[in-house]
Design a protein around this motif. Structure first.
Motif, PDB file in Angstrom:
ATOM      1  N   GLN A  34      38.502  37.704  46.252  1.00 48.89           N
ATOM      2  CA  GLN A  34      37.417  37.654  45.284  1.00 48.89           C
ATOM      3  C   GLN A  34      36.716  39.004  45.227  1.00 48.89           C
ATOM      4  O   GLN A  34      36.822  39.834  46.105  1.00 48.89           O
ATOM      5  CB  GLN A  34      36.420  36.554  45.638  1.00 48.89           C
ATOM      6  CG  GLN A  34      35.713  36.745  46.976  1.00 48.89           C
ATOM      7  CD  GLN A  34      34.811  35.566  47.279  1.00 48.89           C
ATOM      8  OE1 GLN A  34      35.071  34.464  46.847  1.00 48.89           O
ATOM      9  NE2 GLN A  34      33.753  35.801  48.002  1.00 48.89           N
ATOM     10  N   VAL A  35      35.991  39.182  44.122  1.00 45.37           N
ATOM     11  CA  VAL A  35      35.222  40.403  43.913  1.00 45.37           C
ATOM     12  C   VAL A  35      33.825  40.203  44.455  1.00 45.37           C
ATOM     13  O   VAL A  35      33.187  39.194  44.164  1.00 45.37           O
ATOM     14  CB  VAL A  35      35.156  40.744  42.403  1.00 45.37           C
ATOM     15  CG1 VAL A  35      34.303  41.969  42.185  1.00 45.37           C
ATOM     16  CG2 VAL A  35      36.560  40.966  41.873  1.00 45.37           C
ATOM     17  N   PRO A  36      33.305  41.093  45.276  1.00 48.54           N
ATOM     18  CA  PRO A  36      31.960  40.919  45.808  1.00 48.54           C
ATOM     19  C   PRO A  36      30.939  40.808  44.683  1.00 48.54           C
ATOM     20  O   PRO A  36      31.030  41.471  43.678  1.00 48.54           O
ATOM     21  CB  PRO A  36      31.737  42.209  46.613  1.00 48.54           C
ATOM     22  CG  PRO A  36      33.094  42.700  46.927  1.00 48.54           C
ATOM     23  CD  PRO A  36      33.949  42.302  45.782  1.00 48.54           C
ATOM     24  N   TYR A  53      40.031  34.358  41.446  1.00 46.93           N
ATOM     25  CA  TYR A  53      38.967  34.983  40.657  1.00 46.93           C
ATOM     26  C   TYR A  53      39.326  36.375  40.141  1.00 46.93           C
ATOM     27  O   TYR A  53      39.096  36.671  38.946  1.00 46.93           O
ATOM     28  CB  TYR A  53      37.671  35.034  41.471  1.00 46.93           C
ATOM     29  CG  TYR A  53      36.579  35.841  40.807  1.00 46.93           C
ATOM     30  CD1 TYR A  53      36.068  35.474  39.570  1.00 46.93           C
ATOM     31  CD2 TYR A  53      36.056  36.977  41.422  1.00 46.93           C
ATOM     32  CE1 TYR A  53      35.067  36.212  38.959  1.00 46.93           C
ATOM     33  CE2 TYR A  53      35.052  37.722  40.820  1.00 46.93           C
ATOM     34  CZ  TYR A  53      34.561  37.335  39.591  1.00 46.93           C
ATOM     35  OH  TYR A  53      33.577  38.072  38.980  1.00 46.93           O
ATOM     36  N   PRO A  54      39.886  37.269  40.956  1.00 49.20           N
ATOM     37  CA  PRO A  54      40.231  38.584  40.406  1.00 49.20           C
ATOM     38  C   PRO A  54      41.171  38.500  39.203  1.00 49.20           C
ATOM     39  O   PRO A  54      41.042  39.274  38.255  1.00 49.20           O
ATOM     40  CB  PRO A  54      40.897  39.293  41.594  1.00 49.20           C
ATOM     41  CG  PRO A  54      40.349  38.617  42.789  1.00 49.20           C
ATOM     42  CD  PRO A  54      40.184  37.189  42.405  1.00 49.20           C
ATOM     43  N   ILE A  72      36.993  47.895  34.535  1.00 47.08           N
ATOM     44  CA  ILE A  72      36.686  46.548  35.023  1.00 47.08           C
ATOM     45  C   ILE A  72      37.907  45.917  35.668  1.00 47.08           C
ATOM     46  O   ILE A  72      37.830  45.301  36.739  1.00 47.08           O
ATOM     47  CB  ILE A  72      36.159  45.679  33.865  1.00 47.08           C
ATOM     48  CG1 ILE A  72      34.778  46.165  33.420  1.00 47.08           C
ATOM     49  CG2 ILE A  72      36.087  44.203  34.270  1.00 47.08           C
ATOM     50  CD1 ILE A  72      34.262  45.503  32.159  1.00 47.08           C
ATOM     51  N   LEU A  73      39.050  46.069  35.022  1.00 46.81           N
ATOM     52  CA  LEU A  73      40.299  45.511  35.563  1.00 46.81           C
ATOM     53  C   LEU A  73      40.637  46.098  36.933  1.00 46.81           C
ATOM     54  O   LEU A  73      40.951  45.366  37.881  1.00 46.81           O
ATOM     55  CB  LEU A  73      41.433  45.771  34.573  1.00 46.81           C
ATOM     56  CG  LEU A  73      42.854  45.376  34.976  1.00 46.81           C
ATOM     57  CD1 LEU A  73      43.644  44.931  33.750  1.00 46.81           C
ATOM     58  CD2 LEU A  73      43.597  46.531  35.641  1.00 46.81           C
ATOM     59  N   VAL A  74      40.584  47.407  37.052  1.00 47.09           N
ATOM     60  CA  VAL A  74      40.945  48.069  38.310  1.00 47.09           C
ATOM     61  C   VAL A  74      39.996  47.656  39.427  1.00 47.09           C
ATOM     62  O   VAL A  74      40.415  47.390  40.564  1.00 47.09           O
ATOM     63  CB  VAL A  74      40.954  49.598  38.118  1.00 47.09           C
ATOM     64  CG1 VAL A  74      41.056  50.313  39.455  1.00 47.09           C
ATOM     65  CG2 VAL A  74      42.109  50.006  37.216  1.00 47.09           C
ATOM     66  N   ALA A  75      38.693  47.580  39.127  1.00 48.91           N
ATOM     67  CA  ALA A  75      37.720  47.185  40.148  1.00 48.91           C
ATOM     68  C   ALA A  75      37.949  45.750  40.596  1.00 48.91           C
ATOM     69  O   ALA A  75      37.837  45.428  41.783  1.00 48.91           O
ATOM     70  CB  ALA A  75      36.307  47.357  39.610  1.00 48.91           C
ATOM     71  N   ALA A  76      38.289  44.865  39.654  1.00 50.77           N
ATOM     72  CA  ALA A  76      38.499  43.463  40.005  1.00 50.77           C
ATOM     73  C   ALA A  76      39.780  43.264  40.797  1.00 50.77           C
ATOM     74  O   ALA A  76      39.820  42.476  41.748  1.00 50.77           O
ATOM     75  CB  ALA A  76      38.524  42.603  38.734  1.00 50.77           C
ATOM     76  N   ALA A 110      48.235  44.149  37.895  1.00 53.64           N
ATOM     77  CA  ALA A 110      47.192  43.967  36.893  1.00 53.64           C
ATOM     78  C   ALA A 110      47.407  44.885  35.695  1.00 53.64           C
ATOM     79  O   ALA A 110      47.285  44.460  34.537  1.00 53.64           O
ATOM     80  CB  ALA A 110      45.818  44.226  37.517  1.00 53.64           C
ATOM     81  N   MET A 111      47.759  46.134  35.962  1.00 53.69           N
ATOM     82  CA  MET A 111      48.024  47.059  34.865  1.00 53.69           C
ATOM     83  C   MET A 111      49.253  46.631  34.078  1.00 53.69           C
ATOM     84  O   MET A 111      49.325  46.805  32.856  1.00 53.69           O
ATOM     85  CB  MET A 111      48.206  48.479  35.410  1.00 53.69           C
ATOM     86  CG  MET A 111      46.936  49.077  36.000  1.00 53.69           C
ATOM     87  SD  MET A 111      45.606  49.290  34.785  1.00 53.69           S
ATOM     88  CE  MET A 111      46.233  50.670  33.851  1.00 53.69           C
TER      89      MET A 111
END
Length: 508
Positions: A4-6, A34-35, A149-153, A162-163
């Motif tokens: 998960q993302v903090p 979640y990510p 946003i995608l990379v951080a998640a 993801a990419m």
């Protein structure tokens, strides 16, 4: 990051400088997937942007008829979006670093849906062009924030997958656009090619509100380069006016000369200012690298080739071959489908032979464009050769775009990777506008020479129209040669001696 993302630690005080961002729903942030939910939300925006970009190309002949417009006028339905997107993208990218990304991203979805709806309700062509420009401005809000946003998640461990999903969503959007546009134009009306993205944008806004984490790690430097922004926008607009109005106004007309002079003044002033300000909107030091500069030019040219082909073949199929909207849409789909099928293999091949793969890709595009210039006769017997050439053209772009993006990014210093990615987004958008504008101008000019009809495809003979498209194909062939030359610089290895991994072929 595990699962998960903090969320709790995101209240670092930085985002409170501006507006408070809504926190994601608590129970969603605690589930293991979640990510990926955040990644899928960004993919939804990428899909909508590419559907919009490709579907409008097919609708241009219908808009020419519906508004009784000239080619240079109707081309602005496509150009206005790409130009406004490119002009404000650096502005939004910098503002997001200062103010936070989530609110800007949500606003992008909401405004994109609103202006898409207004495009469908436009009572006249000038209103449609104005709404398209505003739609491009809102699309830039998505483009400036989606990948970050995608990379951080996703985190480092999931970034590659993801990419890949992001690129797949874009490829699907480009491929679906023409066929979907054909269905809507054939069974409903042109209004629906704009309305179709409204529910997607609404869904994206809701999911973004519920899922996207609030912004963290924003820039401590809050200075914003307003002079740079105010110089860049009229500079790009002036350049586009020169391209689109060259035939309509004439090369020596006062209006065209005024646009060219203003573009030169604003662009020169922009470069002068950016070299002297402490917080530039565009980091021009990146272009001191020949590899980065050459690769950036190749990015612009490759996207001009893609959308120049979309523009020219839309008119060739509808006016020259008298295809219905669905038939024309399915034929146009050949290009992005072929691109999407080949692109995944180009990355691994370019690891071993980067220059050879890119040159090979442009060689295929050159051969396909020249081939199309010969086989576009309007006769049913030429259709298999035409569709084969379109497939080869798409395959050539698939071999070229991702390796060139990768090599260009690898030429930038690691600490400037974000800026480098932003510059490539800018070149993609400007390349899209350039391709449509150049194809429109050349098509109108050649039709006028052949028929005396100024700036229209309605009422001209099939042979005259296809003869003009023949010249556009030769222009695209020339762009392929120029892109091959430019990319030969970006294919050189960077100071670390490696070529970075592939990047998505399309990013909006």
């Amino acid at each position: 990051m595990d699962g998960q993302v903090p969320v709790a630690e995101e209240a670092q005080g930085q985002r409170n400088r501006f507006l408070q961002e809504p926190t994601p729903v608590g129970f969603l942030t605690r589930i293991g997937a979640y990510p990926w939910l955040v990644v899928c939300t960004t993919c939804l925006g990428a899909f909508a942007g590419q559907v919009d970009a490709s579907i409008v190309q097919l609708g241009l002949p219908a808009l020419e008829h519906a508004f009784d417009a000239t080619l240079d006028q109707v081309s602005w339905v496509a150009v206005a979006y790409s130009l406004s997107f490119a002009a404000v993208l650096p502005v939004y990218a910098r503002l997001a670093e200062i103010a936070g990304r989530k609110l800007m991203y949500l606003l992008g979805f909401a405004l994109f849906g609103l202006f898409s709806a207004l495009c469908g309700f436009a009572p006249s062509l000038p209103w449609l062009i104005a709404f398209r420009a505003l739609q491009g401005v809102s699309g830039a809000l998505l483009g400036a924030n989606s990948v970050v946003i995608l990379v951080a998640a996703a985190g480092p461990a999931r970034r590659g997958r993801a990419m890949g999903l992001f690129a797949a969503a874009q490829a699907i959007g480009v491929s679906v656009g023409p066929a979907l546009g054909g269905v809507l134009l054939g069974s409903l009306s042109w209004h629906w090619i704009f309305w179709v993205t409204v529910p997607v944008a609404a869904l994206g806004a809701v999911l973004g509100w519920l899922l996207v984490p609030v912004s963290t790690q924003m820039s401590e430097e809050t200075a914003f380069d307003w002079p740079g922004a105010l110089l860049l926008i009229p500079a790009l607009t002036g350049l586009m006016m020169v391209l689109t109005k060259l035939n309509a106004w004439g090369p020596l007309s006062p209006g065209l000369l005024a646009c060219a002079a203003s573009a030169l003044v604003f662009l020169t002033s922009f470069v002068w200012w950016e070299r002297r300000t402490s917080a530039p909107l565009v980091d021009l030091s990146l272009f001191q690298s020949r590899a980065f500069s050459g690769g950036s030019v190749a990015v612009l040219l490759s996207y001009a080739m893609l959308y120049g082909m979309f523009f020219a073949m839309s008119f060739a199929l509808v006016r020259g071959y008298h295809d219905g909207p669905l038939g024309a849409g399915l034929r146009l789909t050949i290009v992005p489908v072929s691109l999407g099928l080949v692109a995944p293999f180009s990355g691994s091949l370019s690891q071993r032979w980067p220059r050879l793969v890119m040159l090979g890709g442009m060689a295929l595009c050159l051969a396909a464009a020249v081939g199309l210039s010969q086989v576009l006769t309007g006769n049913p017997g030429s259709e298999p050769a035409m569709m084969t050439a379109l497939a080869v053209y798409g395959a050539g772009l698939g071999l070229f775009i991702a390796p060139n993006n990768s090599a260009t990014l690898s030429a930038a210093p690691a600490e400037h990777a974000g800026q480098a990615g932003g510059q490539l987004n800018l070149m993609r958008a400007f390349g899209t506008a350039t391709g449509v504008a150049a194809a429109s101008t050349l098509l109108a000019w050649r039709l006028e020479l052949a028929t005396g009809v100024r700036g229209r495809t309605i009422g001209v003979s099939e042979q005259a129209l296809l003869g003009a498209v023949h010249d556009v194909m030769l222009l695209l062939a020339a762009l392929a040669v120029a892109a091959a030359v430019a990319s030969s610089l970006s294919a050189r290895k960077d100071s670390a001696g490696v070529i970075a991994g592939t990047t998505p072929p399309l990013r909006h």
